[in-house]
Every structure is written in C-alpha cells, then in structure tokens.
Scaffold this motif. Structure first.
Motif, PDB file in Angstrom:
ATOM      1  N   THR A  73       0.810  -1.225   0.000  1.00  0.00           N
ATOM      2  CA  THR A  73       0.000   0.000   0.000  1.00  0.00           C
ATOM      3  C   THR A  73       0.841   1.271   0.000  1.00  0.00           C
ATOM      4  N   GLN A  74       2.159   1.118   0.084  1.00  0.00           N
ATOM      5  CA  GLN A  74       3.021   2.294   0.062  1.00  0.00           C
ATOM      6  C   GLN A  74       3.181   2.802  -1.372  1.00  0.00           C
ATOM      7  N   ASP A  75       3.294   4.101  -1.499  1.00  0.00           N
ATOM      8  CA  ASP A  75       3.427   4.718  -2.814  1.00  0.00           C
ATOM      9  C   ASP A  75       4.903   4.728  -3.237  1.00  0.00           C
ATOM     10  N   ILE A  76       5.475   3.523  -3.318  1.00  0.00           N
ATOM     11  CA  ILE A  76       6.861   3.384  -3.754  1.00  0.00           C
ATOM     12  C   ILE A  76       6.937   2.261  -4.778  1.00  0.00           C
ATOM     13  N   SER A  77       7.993   2.282  -5.560  1.00  0.00           N
ATOM     14  CA  SER A  77       8.158   1.278  -6.608  1.00  0.00           C
ATOM     15  C   SER A  77       8.333  -0.120  -6.017  1.00  0.00           C
ATOM     16  N   PRO A  78       7.708  -1.143  -6.640  1.00  0.00           N
ATOM     17  CA  PRO A  78       7.928  -2.521  -6.181  1.00  0.00           C
ATOM     18  C   PRO A  78       9.404  -2.912  -6.198  1.00  0.00           C
ATOM     19  N   TRP A  79      10.175  -2.288  -7.096  1.00  0.00           N
ATOM     20  CA  TRP A  79      11.596  -2.626  -7.184  1.00  0.00           C
ATOM     21  C   TRP A  79      12.378  -2.139  -5.968  1.00  0.00           C
ATOM     22  N   ILE A  80      11.922  -1.074  -5.351  1.00  0.00           N
ATOM     23  CA  ILE A  80      12.574  -0.623  -4.120  1.00  0.00           C
ATOM     24  C   ILE A  80      12.356  -1.649  -3.019  1.00  0.00           C
ATOM     25  N   ILE A  81      11.134  -2.172  -2.932  1.00  0.00           N
ATOM     26  CA  ILE A  81      10.845  -3.223  -1.954  1.00  0.00           C
ATOM     27  C   ILE A  81      11.674  -4.462  -2.262  1.00  0.00           C
ATOM     28  N   PHE A  82      11.800  -4.781  -3.551  1.00  0.00           N
ATOM     29  CA  PHE A  82      12.602  -5.930  -3.966  1.00  0.00           C
ATOM     30  C   PHE A  82      14.060  -5.767  -3.517  1.00  0.00           C
ATOM     31  N   VAL A  83      14.615  -4.578  -3.701  1.00  0.00           N
ATOM     32  CA  VAL A  83      15.997  -4.316  -3.274  1.00  0.00           C
ATOM     33  C   VAL A  83      16.122  -4.451  -1.758  1.00  0.00           C
ATOM     34  N   LEU A  84      15.143  -3.930  -1.022  1.00  0.00           N
ATOM     35  CA  LEU A  84      15.166  -4.036   0.438  1.00  0.00           C
ATOM     36  C   LEU A  84      15.110  -5.495   0.878  1.00  0.00           C
ATOM     37  N   ILE A  85      14.308  -6.298   0.184  1.00  0.00           N
ATOM     38  CA  ILE A  85      14.226  -7.731   0.501  1.00  0.00           C
ATOM     39  C   ILE A  85      15.595  -8.378   0.336  1.00  0.00           C
ATOM     40  N   ASN A  86      16.277  -8.053  -0.754  1.00  0.00           N
ATOM     41  CA  ASN A  86      17.588  -8.645  -0.997  1.00  0.00           C
ATOM     42  C   ASN A  86      18.615  -8.196   0.038  1.00  0.00           C
ATOM     43  N   ILE A  87      18.522  -6.956   0.480  1.00  0.00           N
ATOM     44  CA  ILE A  87      19.431  -6.474   1.523  1.00  0.00           C
ATOM     45  C   ILE A  87      19.208  -7.247   2.821  1.00  0.00           C
ATOM     46  N   VAL A  88      17.941  -7.466   3.173  1.00  0.00           N
ATOM     47  CA  VAL A  88      17.623  -8.240   4.376  1.00  0.00           C
ATOM     48  C   VAL A  88      18.177  -9.654   4.253  1.00  0.00           C
ATOM     49  N   LEU A  89      17.999 -10.283   3.072  1.00  0.00           N
ATOM     50  CA  LEU A  89      18.491 -11.643   2.872  1.00  0.00           C
ATOM     51  C   LEU A  89      20.016 -11.702   2.981  1.00  0.00           C
ATOM     52  N   LEU A  90      20.692 -10.699   2.442  1.00  0.00           N
ATOM     53  CA  LEU A  90      22.156 -10.666   2.529  1.00  0.00           C
ATOM     54  C   LEU A  90      22.625 -10.545   3.979  1.00  0.00           C
ATOM     55  N   ILE A  91      21.931  -9.717   4.759  1.00  0.00           N
ATOM     56  CA  ILE A  91      22.294  -9.556   6.173  1.00  0.00           C
ATOM     57  C   ILE A  91      22.035 -10.852   6.939  1.00  0.00           C
ATOM     58  N   LEU A  92      20.868 -11.475   6.708  1.00  0.00           N
ATOM     59  CA  LEU A  92      20.562 -12.742   7.377  1.00  0.00           C
ATOM     60  C   LEU A  92      21.588 -13.814   7.010  1.00  0.00           C
ATOM     61  N   GLY A  93      22.065 -13.765   5.756  1.00  0.00           N
ATOM     62  CA  GLY A  93      23.036 -14.751   5.314  1.00  0.00           C
ATOM     63  C   GLY A  93      24.354 -14.701   6.054  1.00  0.00           C
ATOM     64  N   MET A  94      24.636 -13.599   6.710  1.00  0.00           N
ATOM     65  CA  MET A  94      25.875 -13.487   7.486  1.00  0.00           C
ATOM     66  C   MET A  94      25.784 -14.243   8.810  1.00  0.00           C
ATOM     67  N   PHE A  95      24.555 -14.535   9.259  1.00  0.00           N
ATOM     68  CA  PHE A  95      24.398 -15.095  10.603  1.00  0.00           C
ATOM     69  C   PHE A  95      23.633 -16.420  10.650  1.00  0.00           C
ATOM     70  N   LEU A  96      22.894 -16.750   9.598  1.00  0.00           N
ATOM     71  CA  LEU A  96      22.109 -17.979   9.592  1.00  0.00           C
ATOM     72  C   LEU A  96      22.476 -18.821   8.389  1.00  0.00           C
ATOM     73  N   GLU A  97      22.233 -20.146   8.484  1.00  0.00           N
ATOM     74  CA  GLU A  97      22.468 -20.985   7.318  1.00  0.00           C
ATOM     75  C   GLU A  97      21.215 -21.019   6.446  1.00  0.00           C
ATOM     76  N   THR A  98      21.349 -21.577   5.256  1.00  0.00           N
ATOM     77  CA  THR A  98      20.362 -21.391   4.196  1.00  0.00           C
ATOM     78  C   THR A  98      18.974 -21.917   4.546  1.00  0.00           C
ATOM     79  N   VAL A  99      18.900 -23.104   5.134  1.00  0.00           N
ATOM     80  CA  VAL A  99      17.587 -23.688   5.444  1.00  0.00           C
ATOM     81  C   VAL A  99      16.822 -22.800   6.414  1.00  0.00           C
ATOM     82  N   SER A 100      17.515 -22.303   7.422  1.00  0.00           N
ATOM     83  CA  SER A 100      16.870 -21.438   8.415  1.00  0.00           C
ATOM     84  C   SER A 100      16.318 -20.168   7.756  1.00  0.00           C
ATOM     85  N   ILE A 101      17.121 -19.559   6.882  1.00  0.00           N
ATOM     86  CA  ILE A 101      16.675 -18.333   6.224  1.00  0.00           C
ATOM     87  C   ILE A 101      15.424 -18.595   5.396  1.00  0.00           C
TER      88      ILE A 101
END
Length: 425
Positions: free
Chosen positions: A305-333
C-alpha cells in the motif's frame, strides 16, 4: 510483538542455541502469552505433523542420502581427473577444470557442502602443487561449491517448493541456465586470474581413459535432470532413482562401500535430515503464532500500500536476505522468511519461480559470507593451515560476480524462466 520475536531470536542465537530449538521456544512462548495459555499447546503436534506431511519433502532425505553415498564412492575424484586432462593445457586450465567438476558434482548431489568437500579435497592440494595461488584456489572452491544449490537438483529449491507450493520440477529447470551462466562467469574470471599457469596437455588416450572412468558421474545428472524435464519422473521419483543409481555405482563399479562407510553414510544422512526437518517444524510453529498475530498480513499490507516502486521493496528484501546470510544458514533463512516474503512477491506481481532463483543466489552468498558461511568452514577443515580470513579474501571477487549476476537476472528474468515448460510438474 515484533520486538519480542526479533529480540528473542537474536538473544537465543547469540547464546548458541540451535536454530530449530530457538524457533520452537519462541513459538511456544508466543502460544502461551498471545494465544490462550496452555490450551494453545495442543496445536504443537498438529502443526508439527502437517509441516512434514508433504510429498515434496520426501525428496529431501533421498537427495541427502545420495550426496553422502557419492562422497565415499570416488565419483568426485574421477570427475576431477577427467576435467583436469581435458582442460589443463589451457591458461588457468586447472581452475577451469575445478569449476567444471563443481558443476557436474552439483548436478549430482544438490548440496553445496558436499560439492565443496568432495572437489576441494582433490583439487586444493593438486592446484597448490602446480603453482596456483592458494588464496585464489580457496576462493574458487568456496564459490564453486555454492553451485550445488543453484544447479539442480537443489535442496533449497525443494524447501522453497514445499513452503510455497510451487512446482519443484519448474524450480529445478529454472536453475539450469542461471547455473551454467554463473559457472561460465566464474571460469572466465578464474582463467584470467591464473592465465600465467599452463600445464602440459594430456594425450588423447589419457583423456579418453579418464572419461571412461568418469562416465557414471556424467550420466547421473543427465538421467536426473533429463528425466524431470522430459516428464519421465517427478523430482521426488528422480531422487529415488538417483539413490538407487548412486548405490549401484558405489557397490558394483567402485566396489568401496564397506560396512563402516555405510554406517557413516546413514549416520550423516540422519543427522542432516533431522537438522533440516527440525528447523522446518520450528519455523512452522513460529509461523502459526505470527499468523495468529497477523504479522505477515500487516507486513504484506504495508509493503503493497506504500506509494513506492515494487523494485525498491525488492531491493530491500535482498538487503535483508544478505544480512541474514551473514548469521544464519540457508535452510533457516528460507523457512523463516518465505512465509512473509512469498505473499509480498506475489502481491507485487513478481514471478515466484524467478524470485526463487534470486533467493537461491542470495543463499549462495550466505554460504560464503562471514562469520558463519558454511563453505568457509568446510574449506578450513580440509587443511589446518587454511584460515578463514584467507578464504574470505579469495572469495570476495566471486561474491561480487554473484551480486552482478543477480542484478542482471533482475533485469532479464527470462534467463531463469524461458526453459520452463507447462507440462513440468
């Protein structure tokens, strides 16, 4: 509530509690405080049973078993010898051969750790002996090992399909071209870095002799992926076929399956599968209480519902996944994030099969991201003289290649989707 779960997850993981039990404890605490006390605990066995009552997950223990069998068979050694004889006369030929071997073994085992262990044990001493820079070799092996979860069959893709309901067959086929492209990118970079090293060419007789020995390792991925793509069998049936063939090769061709080796295979298979399945149960229990609290729905509504591009959300998702990848293994993520991310991706109109490949590449990066990247510790374990810092320095260029490829794949999703056939189940 979000603070409760996020803070609790962080504290328990820092205390060293295994991920599966961390997720389960948070779920139980949530049930007690937010969902009616001890009455809610009746849901625990029901949710646990339903989380594993999935035909797709049947393939998981079989692919794990197959990779364990192939670890002791000698397939990896023969594949490396064949690749070495065909490629070593090129500039940086052994680097190309090592990545080729990683690709083939990835298409057999479905496991990054198995690929890194098998190929690394053979390639590391040989490449160092022939004058290759050790740091570069360690980085190459760490990155090459990650191909095990992108090139089908892939254990993370099975989990993705189980959690989201997407076709595992389509996920496997979608990983073929990205896996080949990423492998070629690794080869080009590695060959350029080691272009000053060139070995004497093998004779044609030596090449054909090595190829005959490695033929069984070459046939396995053709049978598994070819069978899935042609519709002869499903991914689960392909796993069963792979297990039977791997045992047949080990028993009748290599003849090295001793009782001691069989005991080790079964113990390692049970340990690995138990870890993965307990993580899935814990994540599903936590997902239940998060759903009761409508946390995923709130996040999805906020994102859409935010007035922002879906691609910005997509980039944010990838940033979160990259950060989680530093501390958790793949199955957990995967099992923690997918119940939240998948509805967001669908609501934003992205292709879920394409997103699966993006997510798997993120998981590849997790395998080589300090401080807990699995492939880093696998390679450190091959030789006590190897250091984590040395491996990380060697793997940085390959991580950059992965990030660049992920950007390219974001702009050209057809790289992952054009092979998908409507009849693949």
């Amino acid at each position: 509530m979000n603070l409760f779960f996020t803070g609790g997850l962080g504290v328990l993981l820092l205390l060293g509690l295994p991920v599966a039990f961390t997720l389960s404890l948070l779920a139980v605490a949530g049930m007690y405080f937010f969902n009616g006390g001890t009455f809610a605990f009746m849901q625990i066995p029901i949710i646990s049973y339903k989380s594993l009552d999935d035909f797709t997950l049947t393939a998981l223990p079989m692919y794990v078993l197959m990779s364990q069998v192939l670890l002791v068979s000698g397939v990896g050694r023969d594949l490396y010898e064949m690749a070495s004889r065909w490629f070593r006369h090129f500039p940086g030929g052994l680097a190309i051969a090592t990545l080729f071997c990683c690709t083939i073994f990835s298409a057999i085992s479905g496991s990054s750790v198995a690929t890194a262990v098998t190929v690394g044990a053979v390639a590391l001493p040989e490449m160092v002996r022939r004058g290759y820079n050790k740091r570069h070799v360690l980085g190459l092996l760490a990155a090459g090992g990650t191909l095990g979860i992108l090139i089908p069959p892939s254990i993370p893709m099975i989990i993705y399909g189980s959690v989201t309901g997407e076709s595992v067959g389509k996920l496997f086929v979608a990983g073929i071209v990205p896996g080949i492209v990423l492998t070629l990118a690794f080869m080009i970079f590695s060959a350029y870095q080691t272009r000053h090293i060139k070995d004497e060419p093998a004779t044609w007789n030596e090449r054909w002799e090595a190829s005959k020995k490695a033929v069984w390792g070459l046939l396995l991925p053709i049978i598994i992926i070819g069978g899935i793509y042609s519709g002869i069998f499903t991914p689960t049936e392909a796993a069963a076929v792979g297990v039977v063939l791997s045992f047949a090769i080990t028993i009748f061709v290599y003849r090295n399956l001793t009782m001691a080796a069989m005991r080790e295979i079964l113990i390692n298979t049970v340990k690995t599968n138990a870890m993965i399945l307990f993580i899935i149960i814990g994540a599903m229990l936590l997902g239940y209480i998060l759903t009761i609290l409508q946390i995923p729905q709130t996040i999805v509504n906020f994102a859409t519902t935010q007035d922002i591009s879906p691609w910005i959300i997509f980039v944010l998702i990838n940033i979160v996944l990259l950060i989680l990848g530093m501390f958790l293994e793949t199955v957990s993520i995967l099992v923690i994030t997918l119940p939240i991310l998948y509805p967001i991706i669908m609501a934003l109109g992205f292709d879920p099969i394409w997103f699966a490949i993006i997510m798997v590449i993120n998981m590849e990066l997790a395998l080589i991201s300090p401080p807990v990247g699995m492939n880093l510790f696998v390679l450190k374990g091959l030789n006590k003289e190897n250091t984590i810092s040395e491996i990380v320095k060697g793997v940085i260029p390959y991580a950059i290649i992965m990030l660049v490829f992920m950007v390219i794949l974001s702009f050209f999703p057809e790289i992952a989707t054009f092979l998908i056939h409507k009849d693949i189940k």
